[in-house]
Structure formats: structure tokens, C-alpha cells
Design an enzyme around this catalytic site. Structure first.
Site, PDB file in Angstrom:
ATOM      1  N   ASP A 143      20.818  -6.504 -23.048  1.00  0.00           N
ATOM      2  CA  ASP A 143      20.167  -6.232 -24.179  1.00  0.00           C
ATOM      3  C   ASP A 143      20.236  -7.300 -24.299  1.00  0.00           C
ATOM      4  O   ASP A 143      21.822  -8.130 -25.402  1.00  0.00           O
ATOM      5  CB  ASP A 143      21.038  -5.077 -25.187  1.00  0.00           C
ATOM      6  CG  ASP A 143      20.005  -5.012 -26.620  1.00  0.00           C
ATOM      7  OD1 ASP A 143      20.037  -6.067 -27.367  1.00  0.00           O
ATOM      8  OD2 ASP A 143      19.237  -4.193 -27.052  1.00  0.00           O
ATOM      9  N   GLU A 149      12.502  -3.946 -28.838  1.00  0.00           N
ATOM     10  CA  GLU A 149      13.830  -3.002 -29.302  1.00  0.00           C
ATOM     11  C   GLU A 149      14.077  -3.831 -30.818  1.00  0.00           C
ATOM     12  O   GLU A 149      15.625  -4.289 -30.962  1.00  0.00           O
ATOM     13  CB  GLU A 149      14.822  -2.697 -28.093  1.00  0.00           C
ATOM     14  CG  GLU A 149      15.664  -1.426 -29.047  1.00  0.00           C
ATOM     15  CD  GLU A 149      16.534  -1.085 -28.685  1.00  0.00           C
ATOM     16  OE1 GLU A 149      17.512   0.171 -28.602  1.00  0.00           O
ATOM     17  OE2 GLU A 149      17.838  -1.876 -27.898  1.00  0.00           O
ATOM     18  N   GLN A 198      16.337  -5.557 -23.055  1.00  0.00           N
ATOM     19  CA  GLN A 198      16.099  -4.953 -23.814  1.00  0.00           C
ATOM     20  C   GLN A 198      15.699  -6.569 -25.069  1.00  0.00           C
ATOM     21  O   GLN A 198      16.566  -6.784 -25.391  1.00  0.00           O
ATOM     22  CB  GLN A 198      15.821  -4.050 -24.960  1.00  0.00           C
ATOM     23  CG  GLN A 198      16.030  -2.433 -24.459  1.00  0.00           C
ATOM     24  CD  GLN A 198      16.900  -1.609 -24.611  1.00  0.00           C
ATOM     25  OE1 GLN A 198      17.897  -1.835 -24.946  1.00  0.00           O
ATOM     26  NE2 GLN A 198      15.987  -0.161 -25.016  1.00  0.00           N
ATOM     27  N   GLU A 229      25.135  -0.849 -21.715  1.00  0.00           N
ATOM     28  CA  GLU A 229      24.653  -1.750 -22.281  1.00  0.00           C
ATOM     29  C   GLU A 229      25.946  -2.180 -23.426  1.00  0.00           C
ATOM     30  O   GLU A 229      26.913  -0.957 -22.947  1.00  0.00           O
ATOM     31  CB  GLU A 229      23.820  -1.862 -22.968  1.00  0.00           C
ATOM     32  CG  GLU A 229      23.649  -0.853 -24.597  1.00  0.00           C
ATOM     33  CD  GLU A 229      21.974  -0.782 -24.873  1.00  0.00           C
ATOM     34  OE1 GLU A 229      21.761  -2.130 -25.224  1.00  0.00           O
ATOM     35  OE2 GLU A 229      21.948   0.741 -25.042  1.00  0.00           O
TER      36      GLU A 229
END
Length: 256
Positions: A177, A239, A203, A142
Site C-alpha cells: 500500500d 484506494e 494499492q 499489508e
């Protein structure tokens, strides 16, 4: 969409093993754990089984990264330590059976050595794929924003794309993310719509602040709609840091 709860950030009002049942009570049949290695893997497996849950993602141990250091995955001279961390991860994978394992690139504080660090990272991703893909795992990596984590080696979508291009032929995917991309001023919805084939895991948290949707500036109705429109079949993991002492009271986004 298929929702997962990150038990490293959500339900922290409970001891770790109790978080599984708390998440299950809120309807999460999947969880992810950043670094499960302080807990015996048999205890985690038992908690998953009790609650009918899948563990869908864990990270490879990252050394001193979370304490402000460079980490393991891209640091010249730490290849042996990364290989050891990967073997520890594989032991947990065999029991927890996640479909994804994430490799955190770490920091490069000396920009003159960026290419050197990046090459180490590429080689370590190749090793991770070699070790974990036979276990049924897709390796991900990521981009992390440089506001929260200065000097992180991979911080933009372009950085991730470049890595994917250099690893052509492997099954390595991006972990996208939403919070980190938003903090780097990336166009989250357009990137999701245009690149979903390269994304292996998603996420989210609102930005800024990294709290639940509705506490920052992101339009999550549009973000979630964009994910749905792509036909993405993977997990979408919460998250974030709950703004309330009770994680359950921050789940309004889940029913919208």
C-alpha cells in the site's frame, strides 16, 4: 497498468451496489472490496456480471479492528474466531473468485507481547494459505502506518519482509500500500523496484491526506513509472478518499 477501483472508498456517493456500474462507466473493469460481508454474495456476483467486472481482492473479516480494537488475525485466544472468519471469507471467495485475499494483522497494544502476537499471525497466515490457495487465491498481508492506526502489528516494509522470510515455501505475498508506506517515511519507488517479486497486490493514495494523486506530496509520475519498469503484471488499485463529492472528477491520474 491494470487499474482497479476500491469500492469501499471510491464511489461512496452511490449506494453500494450502484458503485459497480459507476466504476464501469469510468473504465474500471476490476474492483476490490474491503469487507463485502454485509451484502449478499449473490447480489455482488450479479453486479459484477452486469458490468463485466472482476472482483480482484477482498479482506478476511477483521473483527473489531475498524472500530479501534485489536482485530482477529494476531490476537492470542482468538484463533477460533479467525478460523470462523476465514470460512466466511472462503464462502465469498467461491462465488466472487478474487485472485487475492488480504489478511489484516491487527493491533498489539502490549509491546511486551509482540512476539506472541506475531507468532499467532504467522500461524493464521499459514491457515489462510491452506484454506484459500486450493481456491486459486494468493493470500496477502499489508503494513499499515501507525499514524492512522497506532500499534498495528506490521507497519514497515522490514516487518513485511520478516514475515515473508518466516513463511518461506508458502505462496503468501505482500500487499504493498503506497499510502501506508509513504506515511511511514519509506522510499516507495525504491522498494517497488527492488522487491516486486514479493509483492502480490498494489494499492495507492496520495500522502498525507489519503486523497487522489495530486492532493499530497507523492510524485505519482515516478511511482507509476517505477511499477511499470518492474514488469509487474498484477492489479494496481485506487484506494483513496476522493476529495470531490464526485469520484469521477478525481480520476485525472488515470489518463496521465
Amino acid at each position: 497498468m491494470k487499474w482497479a477501483a476500491n469500492l469501499s472508498l471510491l464511489y461512496t456517493e452511490y449506494p453500494f451496489i450502484e458503485r459497480f456500474s459507476a466504476a464501469a462507466a469510468d473504465g474500471f473493469d476490476a474492483v476490490e472490496i474491503q469487507f463485502p460481508y454485509d451484502t449478499p454474495v449473490s447480489d455482488i456476483r450479479a453486479a459484477l456480471d452486469r458490468n463485466g467486472q472482476a472482483c480482484v481482492l477482498i479482506n478476511v473479516p477483521a473483527g473489531d479492528l475498524m472500530q479501534g480494537g485489536e482485530g482477529l488475525a494476531s490476537v492470542p485466544g482468538k484463533q477460533g474466531a479467525f478460523a470462523d472468519a476465514l470460512q466466511q471469507c472462503a464462502e465469498y471467495v467461491r462465488i466472487l473468485r478474487p485472485s487475492r485475499v488480504n489478511v489484516l494483522a491487527g493491533r498489539c497494544t502490549d509491546k511486551s507481547r509482540y512476539d506472541e502476537y506475531r507468532n499467532v499471525f504467522l500461524n493464521n497466515l499459514r491457515l489462510a494459505d491452506e484454506v484459500l490457495s486450493p481456491l486459486g487465491v494468493t493470500v496477502t498481508f499489508e503494513a499499515i502506518n501507525t499514524v492512522d492506526m497506532p500499534d498495528f502489528l506490521i507497519s514497515t516494509f522490514a516487518d513485511m519482509t520478516s514475515v515473508i522470510e518466516d513463511l518461506a515455501g508458502l505462496s503468501v505475498k505482500m500487499q504493498f500500500d503506497i499510502y501506508h508506506m509513504a506515511m511511514m517515511q519509506q522510499d516507495v519507488t525504491e522498494l517497488l523496484r527492488g522487491n516486486i517479486d514479493q509483492i502480490g497486490h498494489i494499492q495507492f493514495a496520495d500522502a498525507p491526506g489519503r486523497n487522489e494523486p495530486g492532493k499530497g506530496a507523492l510524485d505519482f509520475a515516478s511511482v507509476f513509472a517505477a511499477i511499470s519498469e518492474t514488469g509487474y503484471a498484477g492489479w494496481v488499485a485506487a484506494e483513496y478518499r476522493p476529495s470531490d463529492a464526485s469520484t469521477s472528477r478525481t480520476l485525472g491520474w488515470k489518463s496521465e
